[in-house]
Design an enzyme around this catalytic site. Sequence first.
Site, mmCIF file in Angstrom:
data_model
loop_
_atom_site.group_PDB
_atom_site.id
_atom_site.type_symbol
_atom_site.label_atom_id
_atom_site.label_comp_id
_atom_site.label_asym_id
_atom_site.label_seq_id
_atom_site.Cartn_x
_atom_site.Cartn_y
_atom_site.Cartn_z
ATOM 1 N N CYS A 70 0.814 -1.224 0.000
ATOM 2 C CA CYS A 70 0.000 0.000 0.000
ATOM 3 C C CYS A 70 0.843 1.269 0.000
ATOM 4 O O CYS A 70 0.315 2.357 -0.183
ATOM 5 C CB CYS A 70 -0.975 0.004 1.177
ATOM 6 S SG CYS A 70 -0.198 0.249 2.781
ATOM 7 N N HIS A 107 -1.249 11.555 15.837
ATOM 8 C CA HIS A 107 -1.876 10.749 14.787
ATOM 9 C C HIS A 107 -0.817 9.900 14.084
ATOM 10 O O HIS A 107 0.235 10.408 13.687
ATOM 11 C CB HIS A 107 -2.559 11.670 13.776
ATOM 12 C CG HIS A 107 -3.043 10.955 12.550
ATOM 13 N ND1 HIS A 107 -4.233 10.256 12.529
ATOM 14 C CD2 HIS A 107 -2.503 10.809 11.319
ATOM 15 C CE1 HIS A 107 -4.403 9.716 11.324
ATOM 16 N NE2 HIS A 107 -3.360 10.048 10.570
ATOM 17 N N HIS A 110 -4.059 4.525 10.219
ATOM 18 C CA HIS A 110 -5.339 3.843 10.412
ATOM 19 C C HIS A 110 -5.103 2.334 10.531
ATOM 20 O O HIS A 110 -4.074 1.823 10.093
ATOM 21 C CB HIS A 110 -6.287 4.123 9.248
ATOM 22 C CG HIS A 110 -6.752 5.550 9.205
ATOM 23 N ND1 HIS A 110 -6.031 6.546 8.583
ATOM 24 C CD2 HIS A 110 -7.842 6.158 9.742
ATOM 25 C CE1 HIS A 110 -6.667 7.705 8.724
ATOM 26 N NE2 HIS A 110 -7.767 7.497 9.423
ATOM 27 N N ASP A 114 -7.975 -6.095 7.156
ATOM 28 C CA ASP A 114 -7.602 -6.935 6.014
ATOM 29 C C ASP A 114 -6.129 -7.346 6.081
ATOM 30 O O ASP A 114 -5.470 -7.506 5.063
ATOM 31 C CB ASP A 114 -7.900 -6.197 4.698
ATOM 32 C CG ASP A 114 -7.156 -4.860 4.606
ATOM 33 O OD1 ASP A 114 -6.324 -4.564 5.493
ATOM 34 O OD2 ASP A 114 -7.404 -4.108 3.654
ATOM 35 N N ARG A 122 -4.328 -4.767 9.768
ATOM 36 C CA ARG A 122 -3.282 -4.041 9.046
ATOM 37 C C ARG A 122 -3.199 -2.636 9.608
ATOM 38 O O ARG A 122 -4.064 -1.809 9.354
ATOM 39 C CB ARG A 122 -3.603 -3.993 7.552
ATOM 40 C CG ARG A 122 -2.680 -3.075 6.744
ATOM 41 C CD ARG A 122 -2.873 -3.259 5.253
ATOM 42 N NE ARG A 122 -4.228 -2.931 4.828
ATOM 43 C CZ ARG A 122 -4.589 -1.745 4.294
ATOM 44 N NH1 ARG A 122 -3.695 -0.783 4.129
ATOM 45 N NH2 ARG A 122 -5.836 -1.523 3.923
ATOM 46 N N CYS A 124 -1.748 0.609 9.174
ATOM 47 C CA CYS A 124 -1.174 1.336 8.046
ATOM 48 C C CYS A 124 -0.710 2.685 8.591
ATOM 49 O O CYS A 124 -1.531 3.552 8.886
ATOM 50 C CB CYS A 124 -2.261 1.484 6.987
ATOM 51 S SG CYS A 124 -1.719 2.278 5.494
#
Length: 136
Positions: A70, A107, A110, A114, A122, A124
């Site tokens: 990704c 932050h 996310h 999956d 995951r 990410c």
Amino acid sequence: MSDVTAPKVRKSDVEWREQLSPEQYRILRQAGTERAFTGPFWNSKEKGLYRCAGCGEELFISDTKFDSGCGWPSYFEPAKPGAVSEHRDTSHGMIRTEVRCANCGGHLGHVFPDGPPPTGLRYCINGHAMTFEPLG
Ligand SMILES: [Zn+2]
């Protein structure tokens, strides 16, 4: 009344701006996102520890990192329970689960359902939100 999810490290906006690079500040403090395949670590396979760029907290370890394709560093679990906090995020017309550093509230990225075994998750994460400490 105490709030167990409140971050322990608290700094003013000015302090964060002085401490962080502009890109780190934009991501950690303004919930920004680096462009895919542009940040650090997304294709790194080095053994080590990923720490929060804001407060130094241990967030992820290389053993849980996997190649998600990704364009962001992806992990199937945090370095330890409670290292990150999860928040419902309805921005950009999507319902997602935002991941923040539990220690400073920065932050990170996310988490999506999956990922690979054993967790099926995951995480990410923006590479700019972390620093890397090689092990061994
Ligand atoms: Zn932090």
